[in-house]
Design a protein around this motif. Structure first.
Motif, PDB file in Angstrom:
ATOM      1  N   ASP A  49      -0.224  -8.887  -3.839  1.00  0.00           N
ATOM      2  CA  ASP A  49      -0.967  -9.063  -5.082  1.00  0.00           C
ATOM      3  C   ASP A  49      -2.371  -8.480  -4.966  1.00  0.00           C
ATOM      4  OD1 ASP A  49      -0.791  -9.966  -7.732  1.00  0.00           O
ATOM      5  OD2 ASP A  49      -1.923 -11.775  -7.268  1.00  0.00           O
ATOM      6  N   ASN A  50      -2.962  -8.574  -3.779  1.00  0.00           N
ATOM      7  CA  ASN A  50      -4.275  -7.956  -3.550  1.00  0.00           C
ATOM      8  C   ASN A  50      -4.222  -6.463  -3.820  1.00  0.00           C
ATOM      9  OD1 ASN A  50      -5.416  -9.904  -0.634  1.00  0.00           O
ATOM     10  ND2 ASN A  50      -5.051 -10.500  -2.746  1.00  0.00           N
ATOM     11  N   VAL A  51      -3.228  -5.787  -3.238  1.00  0.00           N
ATOM     12  CA  VAL A  51      -3.125  -4.337  -3.379  1.00  0.00           C
ATOM     13  C   VAL A  51      -2.924  -3.948  -4.842  1.00  0.00           C
ATOM     14  CG1 VAL A  51      -1.710  -2.319  -2.831  1.00  0.00           C
ATOM     15  CG2 VAL A  51      -2.322  -3.947  -1.025  1.00  0.00           C
TER      16      VAL A  51
ATOM     17  N   ALA B 144       0.827  -1.205   0.000  1.00  0.00           N
ATOM     18  CA  ALA B 144       0.000   0.000   0.000  1.00  0.00           C
ATOM     19  C   ALA B 144       0.860   1.253   0.000  1.00  0.00           C
ATOM     20  CB  ALA B 144      -0.933  -0.010   1.211  1.00  0.00           C
ATOM     21  N   ASN B 145       1.922   1.260   0.771  1.00  0.00           N
ATOM     22  CA  ASN B 145       2.792   2.428   0.814  1.00  0.00           C
ATOM     23  C   ASN B 145       3.563   2.624  -0.488  1.00  0.00           C
ATOM     24  OD1 ASN B 145       2.322   3.747   3.291  1.00  0.00           O
ATOM     25  ND2 ASN B 145       3.484   2.187   4.399  1.00  0.00           N
ATOM     26  N   PHE B 146       3.908   1.537  -1.154  1.00  0.00           N
ATOM     27  CA  PHE B 146       4.620   1.679  -2.424  1.00  0.00           C
ATOM     28  C   PHE B 146       3.732   2.322  -3.481  1.00  0.00           C
ATOM     29  CE2 PHE B 146       6.156  -0.194  -6.519  1.00  0.00           C
ATOM     30  CZ  PHE B 146       7.310   0.581  -6.603  1.00  0.00           C
ATOM     31  N   VAL B 147       2.493   1.858  -3.609  1.00  0.00           N
ATOM     32  CA  VAL B 147       1.624   2.450  -4.634  1.00  0.00           C
ATOM     33  C   VAL B 147       1.255   3.886  -4.270  1.00  0.00           C
ATOM     34  CG1 VAL B 147       0.766   0.217  -5.412  1.00  0.00           C
ATOM     35  CG2 VAL B 147      -0.509   1.469  -3.662  1.00  0.00           C
ATOM     36  N   ARG B 148       1.153   4.191  -2.986  1.00  0.00           N
ATOM     37  CA  ARG B 148       0.899   5.572  -2.589  1.00  0.00           C
ATOM     38  C   ARG B 148       2.094   6.462  -2.939  1.00  0.00           C
ATOM     39  NH1 ARG B 148      -3.191   6.995   1.008  1.00  0.00           N
ATOM     40  NH2 ARG B 148      -1.819   8.486   2.077  1.00  0.00           N
ATOM     41  N   TYR B 149       3.287   5.940  -2.729  1.00  0.00           N
ATOM     42  CA  TYR B 149       4.473   6.703  -3.132  1.00  0.00           C
ATOM     43  C   TYR B 149       4.444   6.995  -4.625  1.00  0.00           C
ATOM     44  CZ  TYR B 149       9.222   7.435  -4.775  1.00  0.00           C
ATOM     45  OH  TYR B 149      10.325   7.922  -5.430  1.00  0.00           O
ATOM     46  N   LEU B 150       4.095   5.980  -5.423  1.00  0.00           N
ATOM     47  CA  LEU B 150       4.040   6.186  -6.866  1.00  0.00           C
ATOM     48  C   LEU B 150       3.002   7.248  -7.228  1.00  0.00           C
ATOM     49  CD1 LEU B 150       4.275   2.519  -8.207  1.00  0.00           C
ATOM     50  CD2 LEU B 150       6.088   4.242  -8.159  1.00  0.00           C
TER      51      LEU B 150
END
Length: 654
Positions: free
Chosen positions: A200-202, A128-134
């Motif tokens: 994989d869910n995220v 979740a934090n990785f996609v938010r960073y992106l």
């Protein structure tokens, strides 16, 4: 707490199976394969608007800074963040039911939700934090341990019912308090079915590419919500006939504890402006631009249009209210309360894949600011390959006792993959990319990464032949070329013999596929009718249509004719131009040289410039006594060397 209105229908993502086509070619060569596990997700529909504000009087300046920060991020910045947030293991099966529980759930009375080990919950948090960073929003989410039992109970209720629902029925015999806890969690969570990892869910929530989710991309917008500070995950496997069955999962999505105005932005997009890793966004996914409702008037949305342009070929897609094809070109303006309640959503059709360094320009028109002024948004996204890609695409051959390093490119670092041999008695493979031939036979080498993709190459091990081996002067470049996939099984022999036009062209096309990172046999230039009467091979057709090779005369290719050194120089320069084109770059001009070969007059006029450019670029060398020998024939081992030099002049490998 915000008020939530129940809806009659819930959105559901159709199961997606993406399998890359595999085609047999000469000598039963097998291409690399990738797969994307099937998955189904469910997000809660909200009819009320979320009362979230993130900008004040300085919105314009702050939003400019927001976009500038995204656009200034380098690939190295993103890779560094990836290395911090990447999954705890590779593949998609590390969260199997026999590994993840600190306390196992009970799916029959007396029911119990069980407990997930902390490291697996943190794996979901990292996703979740990785996609938010992106996306450019704060990547500082924390796990809300007060919701641990709730999310696990939500997963339990859906697993017992073997159904995804935000409004589940109470299973027979389940305690009222336990059911209420799970049902309450279902109303405030993204739900998932069928995938074995939270990571994989995220990524599945962010994809949101099912027919019922494409119009709102609700999962994605909840996770991208700037106000979010906390989350929690749960997972329970159904009880299968022979043990564990299908995983049901939940992710708490309604948190909005961040202070109002703490995040200033004009708009948020997925994919974001600037560099963006193509592993987390597929051609079938919708683009979305979430607009700050404090700046833009969500009520004046009927005039909104979008123009998406791919820079490498100028292809443009226009979107407006008439584009409602959920299987093709699609457009939607969503004002539902998924996180921030104003989003423009669009999806182009007929994009097979994003290439490395593909740049797409987005222009959104027909917007209105709250002041009443018309507005327009523009930004560019540049896709890049974040994790390693194995260079070898076709079968290779090793002699018994031979050791070879298989190279990769486009990835974060060497440890971002693992290799395995299907037959360790024939061939060993280690985590450093080294393979070693032990005994005569065949083995498969699999190359796995964090995104559940798996490349497979087939290796044939033969006894060493003392009469047929590469000359000592060519050994180093030959080994590099084979490790880069340029010397395949079919061409790995008769090293001192002269190479024919057919084989030279096939090797050139295989290099092009390696550099492009995709199969070329289905492209229009390969599917066209052969321009030659004496050969019907897609590789030659593609090379001819791409300007790499020509026939010896009208309608005749002469596939078995040998290649002279001056012909090879010309082919190399033409191939070089095409290879740079495949990576969306212009081939730099070779440095000029004033040195003339002693046999300069023997070089054909049509080849002279190419000969000196090839030498100036270091792709070819002269011979003794400052001669080029333009009419001399090119051997197979000489071809390996010049192909390797051309390859390494364009591609950085590890």
């Amino acid at each position: 707490m915000m008020q939530v209105n129940q809806v009659n229908q819930v959105n559901q993502v159709n199961q997606v199976n993406h399998v890359k086509q595999v085609k047999q070619v000469k000598n039963e060569d097998w291409r690399s394969k990738s797969r994307l596990a099937g998955k189904v997700a469910l997000t809660l529909g909200i009819t009320c608007a979320m009362l979230f504000s993130s900008v004040g009087a300085s919105a314009s300046a702050a939003s400019s800074e927001f976009q500038q920060r995204l656009e200034s991020r380098t690939k190295e910045d993103i890779v560094a963040k990836w290395l911090n947030y990447r999954p705890m293991e590779m593949g998609d099966n590390y969260m199997s039911a026999d590994r993840i529980y600190a306390e196992k759930p009970a799916l029959t009375a007396p029911f119990s939700p069980g407990k997930i080990k902390q490291e697996y919950l943190e794996d979901g948090l990292n996703a979740a934090n990785f996609v938010r960073y992106l996306a450019g929003v704060p990547d500082d989410l924390q796990l809300d341990w007060g919701l641990e039992r709730q999310e696990q109970s939500t997963a339990l209720v859906n697993a017992v019912n073997n159904q995804m629902s935000h409004y589940p029925n109470q299973p027979a015999g389940m305690d009222d308090a336990l059911f209420k806890l799970g049902a309450d969690g279902a109303k405030s969570s993204n739900l998932y079915w069928g995938s074995r990892t939270f990571y994989d869910n995220v990524l599945g929530y962010m994809a949101d590419n099912g027919d019922n989710n494409i119009g709102s991309v609700g999962h994605r917008r909840w996770i991208m919500n700037p106000a979010m500070t906390k989350t929690m995950f749960g997972m329970v496997y159904t009880q299968g006939k022979d043990g564990y069955g299908t995983p049901h999962a939940a992710m708490y999505a309604f948190d909005r504890e961040r202070a109002e105005g703490a995040v200033s932005y004009d708009f948020m997009s997925w994919p974001s402006a600037g560099h963006f890793p193509k592993e987390v966004f597929k051609p079938q996914d919708s683009w979305s631009v979430t607009l700050n409702p404090n700046r833009y008037d969500a009520q004046r949305s009927s005039d909104i249009t979008v123009e998406l342009t791919r820079e490498r070929d100028g292809k443009t897609w226009a979107f407006d209210q008439q584009h409602t094809d959920k299987k093709g070109r699609f457009f939607s303006v969503s004002r539902s309360g998924y996180g921030v309640p104003f989003a423009v959503i669009f999806r182009p059709e007929q994009i097979a894949a994003f290439e490395d360094n593909d740049v797409f320009r987005v222009k959104i028109s027909g917007l209105y600011e709250q002041s009443g002024s018309s507005a327009e948004i523009q930004f560019s996204t540049k896709f890049f390959k974040m994790v390693p890609r194995l260079n070898v695409r076709y079968d290779i051959m090793l002699r018994k006792g031979e050791t070879l390093e298989l190279t990769h490119n486009g990835g974060a670092q060497q440890s971002d993959f693992k290799m395995e041999s299907s037959n360790p008695q024939v061939l060993t493979a280690d985590s450093n990319g080294q393979i070693k031939a032990l005994s005569k036979g065949q083995a498969r080498v699999s190359f796995n990464d964090y995104f559940s993709s798996r490349s497979v190459i087939y290796v044939t091990v033969e006894d060493a032949d003392p009469k047929d081996k590469v000359s000592a002067w060519a050994q180093d470049e030959y080994r590099k070329a084979k490790g880069n996939g340029l010397v395949t099984l079919f061409y790995d022999r008769t090293y001192q013999q002269s190479i024919i036009r057919d084989d030279f062209t096939s090797m050139a096309v295989q290099m092009a596929e390696t550099i492009a990172g995709r199969d070329l046999y289905q492209e229009p230039d390969a599917l066209a009718e052969s321009p030659f009467k004496d050969v019907n091979d897609w590789k030659i057709t593609w090379a001819s249509n791409s300007g790499i090779v020509q026939g010896v005369k009208a309608g005749e290719f002469a596939p078995y004719q040998y290649i002279t050194r001056e012909q090879a120089a010309t082919l190399l320069l033409q191939l070089r131009v095409k290879l740079y084109d495949l990576i969306n770059e212009e081939a730099p001009r070779a440095p000029s040289t004033s040195v003339a070969f002693a046999d300069d007059e023997s070089i054909s006029s049509w080849a002279k410039d190419n000969v000196y450019q090839a030498v100036s670029l270091g792709l070819m060398n002269g011979k003794n006594s400052n001669r080029f020998d333009p009419k001399g024939l090119l051997t197979y081992e000489q071809t390996y060397v010049i192909m390797q030099k051309l390859f390494e002049s364009i591609v950085e490998t590890k």
